[in-house]
Design a protein around this motif. Structure first.
Motif, mmCIF file in Angstrom:
data_model
loop_
_atom_site.group_PDB
_atom_site.id
_atom_site.type_symbol
_atom_site.label_atom_id
_atom_site.label_comp_id
_atom_site.label_asym_id
_atom_site.label_seq_id
_atom_site.Cartn_x
_atom_site.Cartn_y
_atom_site.Cartn_z
ATOM 1 N N THR A 43 0.953 -1.395 -0.462
ATOM 2 C CA THR A 43 -0.200 0.214 0.105
ATOM 3 C C THR A 43 0.922 1.050 -0.128
ATOM 4 O O THR A 43 0.554 2.344 -0.730
ATOM 5 N N THR A 44 2.161 1.522 0.250
ATOM 6 C CA THR A 44 3.033 2.814 0.891
ATOM 7 C C THR A 44 3.569 2.364 -0.183
ATOM 8 O O THR A 44 4.490 3.608 0.409
ATOM 9 N N ARG A 46 4.022 3.140 -3.217
ATOM 10 C CA ARG A 46 4.457 4.138 -4.278
ATOM 11 C C ARG A 46 3.901 4.769 -3.615
ATOM 12 O O ARG A 46 2.457 4.981 -5.014
ATOM 13 N N LEU A 47 4.039 5.795 -2.524
ATOM 14 C CA LEU A 47 2.714 6.553 -2.217
ATOM 15 C C LEU A 47 2.782 8.242 -2.998
ATOM 16 O O LEU A 47 3.941 8.499 -3.676
ATOM 17 N N SER A 48 1.918 8.627 -3.879
ATOM 18 C CA SER A 48 1.462 9.845 -5.003
ATOM 19 C C SER A 48 0.915 10.657 -4.283
ATOM 20 O O SER A 48 -0.114 10.857 -3.674
ATOM 21 N N ILE A 49 1.629 12.211 -3.891
ATOM 22 C CA ILE A 49 -0.036 13.473 -3.432
ATOM 23 C C ILE A 49 -0.420 13.957 -4.930
ATOM 24 O O ILE A 49 -1.859 13.769 -5.040
ATOM 25 N N HIS A 51 -1.059 11.617 -8.148
ATOM 26 C CA HIS A 51 -1.798 10.722 -8.931
ATOM 27 C C HIS A 51 -1.946 9.398 -7.754
ATOM 28 O O HIS A 51 -1.096 8.682 -7.886
ATOM 29 N N PRO A 52 -2.703 9.278 -6.636
ATOM 30 C CA PRO A 52 -2.749 8.096 -5.827
ATOM 31 C C PRO A 52 -3.827 7.263 -5.950
ATOM 32 O O PRO A 52 -4.541 7.948 -6.175
ATOM 33 N N GLN A 56 -3.485 3.287 -1.859
ATOM 34 C CA GLN A 56 -3.440 4.185 -0.929
ATOM 35 C C GLN A 56 -4.324 5.552 -0.324
ATOM 36 O O GLN A 56 -4.682 6.314 0.615
ATOM 37 N N ILE A 57 -5.483 5.764 -1.209
ATOM 38 C CA ILE A 57 -6.391 6.710 -1.867
ATOM 39 C C ILE A 57 -7.354 6.059 -0.045
ATOM 40 O O ILE A 57 -8.313 6.242 0.224
ATOM 41 N N GLU A 60 -5.412 6.600 3.496
ATOM 42 C CA GLU A 60 -5.801 7.459 3.974
ATOM 43 C C GLU A 60 -6.753 7.677 4.436
ATOM 44 O O GLU A 60 -7.229 8.408 5.480
#
Length: 235
Positions: A43-44, A46-49, A51-52, A56-57, A60
């Motif tokens: 889950t963590t 390939r974190l992206s701000i 294009h999550p 990840q969404i 979050e």
């Protein structure tokens, strides 16, 4: 069927003259740890701000929901406690729900598991209390308003941990025994609605255990310190 609700020894380790039994509780706990670790990693990684990914969404949203739950419970900033309390909720929740899978029993039906979780909570109470209030400031709460209250305050700290361990253990063991007895008496059809209801109960017990841990930790922290943390965060 009924005897299967109690932990069974599946293997043993011999170290010198010491024999260490490995129960199905330990094996199941290891499996849960591996699963949660793998899910956390994938889950963590390939974190992206901008294009999550969907995972990840989803993660979050879980974190935000945990923070909002803690904030609403005491009306102060609780972000610093989200990792610990959130881990308890997810971990205990998985341990409670794994009994829905055939041939698995929830580790929380074993008193050693709930005792270990309660010990972790016990030390966390003092860790966060000292972290926010300082060593001397934290110890003052044991002798206020009178030094004669010291033994009573110490007893209260220890007794609440025993209560947490026995409460979770008793709830989970009794439920497994009820389902096992029903299956032995009437077969697999009647307990199905109760097993669906048990999902709600399992999640609720995990939530209450984490919430109690949170309340006990808050009790050991000076409210002024957490309020200043909230002001810094909002600022």
């Amino acid at each position: 069927m009924v005897e299967n609700v109690f932990p069974e020894i599946v293997s043993e380790f011999n170290i010198a003259s010491l024999v260490i039994p490995i129960t199905d509780t330990v094996v199941t706990t290891w499996i849960i740890i591996v699963i949660l670790t793998a899910v956390s990693y994938f889950t963590t990684r390939r974190l992206s701000i901008s294009h999550p990914p969907k995972m990840q969404i989803f993660a979050e949203r879980i974190v935000i929901a945990i923070e909002q739950t803690l904030e609403n419970s005491v009306n102060i900033s609780a972000w610093v406690l989200v990792p610990f309390i959130g881990t308890i909720w997810i971990y205990v929740g998985f341990m409670n729900l794994i009994s829905l899978i055939p041939y698995f029993h929830n580790p929380t039906r074993d008193l050693s598991t709930t005792a270990a979780l309660s010990v972790i909570v016990f030390f966390s109470i003092h860790y966060y209390g000292i972290k926010f209030s300082g060593f001397s400031g934290y110890l003052k709460k044991y002798i206020e308003p009178s030094v004669f209250l010291l033994p009573f305050n110490l007893f209260a700290d220890i007794s609440r941990i025993f209560a947490m361990a026995i409460r979770l253990f008793g709830n989970m063991l009794s439920w497994e025994m009820i389902v096992a007895i029903l299956i032995a008496l009437v077969g697999f059809l009647v307990p199905v609605p109760m097993m669906l209801l048990s999902i709600v109960g399992d999640v609720l017990h995990a939530f209450l255990f984490g919430l109690l841990a949170y309340i006990f930790i808050i009790g050991g922290i000076q409210a002024e310190e957490l309020k200043s943390t909230k002001e810094k965060k909002n600022g």
